[in-house]
Design a protein around this motif. Structure first.
Motif, PDB file in Angstrom:
ATOM      1  N   THR A   1     -10.350  -2.843 -17.595  1.00  0.00           N
ATOM      2  CA  THR A   1     -11.575  -1.556 -18.694  1.00  0.00           C
ATOM      3  C   THR A   1     -10.845  -0.737 -19.021  1.00  0.00           C
ATOM      4  N   ALA A   2     -11.744  -0.493 -20.241  1.00  0.00           N
ATOM      5  CA  ALA A   2     -12.073   0.931 -20.012  1.00  0.00           C
ATOM      6  C   ALA A   2     -11.669   2.639 -19.505  1.00  0.00           C
ATOM      7  N   THR A   3     -12.050   1.521 -18.275  1.00  0.00           N
ATOM      8  CA  THR A   3     -12.335   3.764 -17.502  1.00  0.00           C
ATOM      9  C   THR A   3     -10.857   3.334 -17.317  1.00  0.00           C
ATOM     10  N   VAL A   4      -9.956   2.639 -17.043  1.00  0.00           N
ATOM     11  CA  VAL A   4      -8.611   2.757 -16.906  1.00  0.00           C
ATOM     12  C   VAL A   4      -7.437   2.426 -17.902  1.00  0.00           C
ATOM     13  N   GLY A   5      -8.011   3.285 -19.467  1.00  0.00           N
ATOM     14  CA  GLY A   5      -7.596   2.805 -20.116  1.00  0.00           C
ATOM     15  C   GLY A   5      -5.999   3.127 -20.203  1.00  0.00           C
ATOM     16  N   ALA A   6      -6.348   4.102 -20.244  1.00  0.00           N
ATOM     17  CA  ALA A   6      -4.601   5.490 -20.304  1.00  0.00           C
ATOM     18  C   ALA A   6      -4.073   4.720 -19.284  1.00  0.00           C
ATOM     19  N   ARG A   7      -4.037   4.580 -18.094  1.00  0.00           N
ATOM     20  CA  ARG A   7      -2.952   4.609 -17.178  1.00  0.00           C
ATOM     21  C   ARG A   7      -2.634   2.665 -18.015  1.00  0.00           C
ATOM     22  N   ALA A   8      -3.791   2.132 -18.245  1.00  0.00           N
ATOM     23  CA  ALA A   8      -3.643   0.844 -18.431  1.00  0.00           C
ATOM     24  C   ALA A   8      -2.251   0.547 -19.985  1.00  0.00           C
ATOM     25  N   ASN A   9      -2.260   1.330 -21.082  1.00  0.00           N
ATOM     26  CA  ASN A   9      -0.908   1.708 -22.129  1.00  0.00           C
ATOM     27  C   ASN A   9      -0.353   2.438 -21.649  1.00  0.00           C
ATOM     28  N   ALA A  10      -0.657   3.347 -20.528  1.00  0.00           N
ATOM     29  CA  ALA A  10       0.852   3.972 -19.930  1.00  0.00           C
ATOM     30  C   ALA A  10       1.894   2.631 -19.276  1.00  0.00           C
ATOM     31  N   LEU A  11       1.012   2.019 -19.033  1.00  0.00           N
ATOM     32  CA  LEU A  11       1.863   0.468 -18.362  1.00  0.00           C
ATOM     33  C   LEU A  11       2.594  -0.603 -18.626  1.00  0.00           C
ATOM     34  N   ARG A  12       1.477  -0.665 -20.817  1.00  0.00           N
ATOM     35  CA  ARG A  12       2.201  -1.216 -21.474  1.00  0.00           C
ATOM     36  C   ARG A  12       3.610  -0.351 -21.956  1.00  0.00           C
ATOM     37  N   GLN A  13       3.001   0.994 -21.819  1.00  0.00           N
ATOM     38  CA  GLN A  13       4.420   1.590 -22.298  1.00  0.00           C
ATOM     39  C   GLN A  13       5.785   1.460 -21.650  1.00  0.00           C
ATOM     40  N   SER A  14       5.593   1.447 -20.665  1.00  0.00           N
ATOM     41  CA  SER A  14       6.481   0.949 -19.216  1.00  0.00           C
ATOM     42  C   SER A  14       7.360   0.135 -19.561  1.00  0.00           C
ATOM     43  N   LEU A  15       6.284  -0.679 -19.820  1.00  0.00           N
ATOM     44  CA  LEU A  15       7.121  -2.649 -19.740  1.00  0.00           C
ATOM     45  C   LEU A  15       7.875  -3.200 -21.008  1.00  0.00           C
ATOM     46  N   LEU A  16       6.895  -2.436 -22.212  1.00  0.00           N
ATOM     47  CA  LEU A  16       8.356  -2.466 -23.311  1.00  0.00           C
ATOM     48  C   LEU A  16       9.221  -2.498 -22.963  1.00  0.00           C
ATOM     49  N   GLY A  17      10.033  -3.141 -24.255  1.00  0.00           N
ATOM     50  CA  GLY A  17      11.528  -3.073 -24.236  1.00  0.00           C
ATOM     51  C   GLY A  17      11.615  -4.135 -23.121  1.00  0.00           C
ATOM     52  N   ASP A  18      11.372  -4.550 -22.195  1.00  0.00           N
ATOM     53  CA  ASP A  18      11.752  -5.366 -21.673  1.00  0.00           C
ATOM     54  C   ASP A  18      10.719  -6.821 -21.445  1.00  0.00           C
ATOM     55  N   TYR A  19       9.375  -7.071 -21.692  1.00  0.00           N
ATOM     56  CA  TYR A  19       8.763  -7.559 -21.858  1.00  0.00           C
ATOM     57  C   TYR A  19       7.805  -7.317 -23.577  1.00  0.00           C
ATOM     58  N   GLU A  20       7.107  -8.298 -23.669  1.00  0.00           N
ATOM     59  CA  GLU A  20       6.060  -8.409 -24.853  1.00  0.00           C
ATOM     60  C   GLU A  20       4.817  -8.434 -24.572  1.00  0.00           C
TER      61      GLU A  20
ATOM     62  N   VAL B   1       0.973  -1.093  -0.108  1.00  0.00           N
ATOM     63  CA  VAL B   1      -0.261  -0.307   0.328  1.00  0.00           C
ATOM     64  C   VAL B   1       0.924   1.950  -0.087  1.00  0.00           C
ATOM     65  N   GLY B   2       0.795   2.432  -0.837  1.00  0.00           N
ATOM     66  CA  GLY B   2       1.454   3.505  -0.965  1.00  0.00           C
ATOM     67  C   GLY B   2       0.789   3.573  -2.195  1.00  0.00           C
ATOM     68  N   ARG B   3       1.869   4.958  -2.793  1.00  0.00           N
ATOM     69  CA  ARG B   3       1.394   5.834  -3.497  1.00  0.00           C
ATOM     70  C   ARG B   3       2.915   5.810  -5.179  1.00  0.00           C
ATOM     71  N   GLY B   4       3.061   5.719  -6.078  1.00  0.00           N
ATOM     72  CA  GLY B   4       3.307   5.809  -6.947  1.00  0.00           C
ATOM     73  C   GLY B   4       4.251   4.209  -7.435  1.00  0.00           C
ATOM     74  N   LEU B   5       3.218   3.048  -7.187  1.00  0.00           N
ATOM     75  CA  LEU B   5       4.066   2.372  -7.199  1.00  0.00           C
ATOM     76  C   LEU B   5       3.626   1.486  -8.811  1.00  0.00           C
ATOM     77  N   LEU B   6       2.644   2.153  -9.024  1.00  0.00           N
ATOM     78  CA  LEU B   6       3.209   1.671 -10.327  1.00  0.00           C
ATOM     79  C   LEU B   6       3.903   1.958 -11.392  1.00  0.00           C
ATOM     80  N   GLU B   7       5.617   2.694 -10.563  1.00  0.00           N
ATOM     81  CA  GLU B   7       6.270   2.736 -11.760  1.00  0.00           C
ATOM     82  C   GLU B   7       7.046   1.916 -11.338  1.00  0.00           C
ATOM     83  N   ASP B   8       6.980   0.913 -10.264  1.00  0.00           N
ATOM     84  CA  ASP B   8       7.689  -0.022  -9.648  1.00  0.00           C
ATOM     85  C   ASP B   8       7.269  -1.818 -10.237  1.00  0.00           C
ATOM     86  N   VAL B   9       6.440  -1.994 -11.355  1.00  0.00           N
ATOM     87  CA  VAL B   9       5.335  -3.117 -11.616  1.00  0.00           C
ATOM     88  C   VAL B   9       6.266  -4.319 -11.801  1.00  0.00           C
TER      89      VAL B   9
END
Length: 359
Positions: free
Chosen positions: A44-63, A20-28
């Motif tokens: 879901t579509a509700t968090v679509g923008a955040r999900a795409n940002a997460l995807r971009q942060s993981l690309l390069g290391d993962y498919e 539990v904390g803040r900024g945790l999505l930066e270290d998935v």
């Protein structure tokens, strides 16, 4: 100064942390297994923008693949799970790959089920973005989908790799969603952690504001309570049943409303019913029953349901997974912090308690 993240460990056959904390999505990525090569983000579509940002942060290391699913309980259908399985199959997902459930409690339930059943189990990382998901759905290792006959009748017990509760994801959550999620926090207060009730009663506006220390405190208390209970009884053979307080009638209400009600609203009605049931059996005082109503109404949660719906609710409850040999079982209270099982109550008693919450 940023408050450090809190780590709450859930013990069992496989231990895992709820963070539990803040900024945790930066270290998935730090929470995925080293052998991971492919990741499916279920959202879901509700968090679509955040999900795409997460995807971009993981690309390069993962498919990284994306599966956008319907919102709320509409996500918890076998057809939606099959859609996710199809994506994984076409991408040749192996047992070393990962599913990330990113969204509310319904999404983390679905993602856990998809991960538990693909190749008989791949790793799953849960990123709940609702109060309900953080304090309840994502924590206990339960997952599943609904059927026409009832809620959560198909599912597994399957431990996630970790659960990351990033409080920053709650900042743009509608207030009614926050308040609905508080039903599960109130439940934790009544069954085991009265400090939660005291904090809410002291100032409900402060307690329900995601920016306050009080909000974080009640969230962490509710998670810690569930972690302790789940750690002692992962597959719900005994103690874990107390977490079903308010859920027997609550699930029946959700079914009757075709899942148009928020889970928290239905559980609020269910808790009020369980309190009245305990009062009629002489277990619970008028004062504690009134405290249920007062706290739930301060959160603008419902405490009544139409009188004429009893027979259909009863029929649904009799199919509930908590029923044993056709005998209904309810979690009730002897007092705050003293839950117990009421088994096979008389039909007239059940109806009388329903009359007390009837509108």
């Amino acid at each position: 100064m940023t408050t450090p993240a809190t780590h709450i460990t859930v013990t069992g056959s496989t231990d895992y942390d709820v963070v539990v904390g803040r900024g945790l999505l930066e270290d998935v990525a730090a929470h995925l297994a080293p052998a991971t090569r492919k990741v499916l983000i279920v959202h879901t579509a509700t968090v679509g923008a955040r999900a795409n940002a997460l995807r971009q942060s993981l690309l390069g290391d993962y498919e990284v693949l994306i599966a956008e699913v319907p919102d709320a309980e509409a996500a918890k259908r076998i057809e939606v799970a099959a859609f996710c399985w199809q994506i994984m199959g076409q991408a040749d997902f192996s047992r070393t790959d990962a599913v990330i459930g990113f969204g509310g409690g319904a999404v983390t339930d679905l993602a856990g089920f998809v991960a538990a059943t693909w190749l008989r189990g791949v790793q799953v990382l849960l990123l709940p973005t609702s109060v309900l998901g953080m304090v309840d759905a994502a924590v206990g290792g339960k997952n599943g989908v609904n059927t026409a006959e009832g809620k959560n009748l198909v599912g597994t017990f399957y431990a996630p790799r970790a659960v990351l509760c990033d409080l920053d994801t709650l900042t743009d959550l509608p207030r009614n969603e926050i308040l609905a999620g508080f039903a599960e926090i109130v439940k934790a207060g009544f069954i085991q952690v009265p400090e939660i009730l005291d904090i809410i009663e002291r100032d409900v506006e402060v307690a329900t504001d995601p920016a306050t220390p009080e909000f974080r405190r009640v969230v962490e208390l509710a998670i810690a309570m569930k972690a302790t209970v789940v750690g002692e009884d992962f597959t719900e053979r005994g103690l874990r049943e107390i977490l079903n307080y308010g859920h027997t009638l609550g699930h029946a209400v959700e079914h009757a409303e075709r899942y148009g009600w928020r889970h928290g609203a239905a559980v609020a009605v269910g808790m009020m019913y369980a309190a009245e049931l305990a009062r009629l059996t002489g277990r619970l005082s008028d004062e504690v029953v009134d405290r249920h109503r007062r706290i739930l109404e301060s959160l603008t949660l419902p405490t009544s349901y139409p009188v004429g719906r009893w027979q259909s609710l009863l029929a649904t409850m009799q199919r509930d997974k908590k029923t044993r040999s056709g005998m209904l079982r309810f979690i009730v209270l002897d007092d705050v912090g003293k839950p117990t099982v009421l088994e096979g109550p008389d039909a007239s008693l059940l109806f009388a308690a329903y009359q007390e919450i009837g509108s």
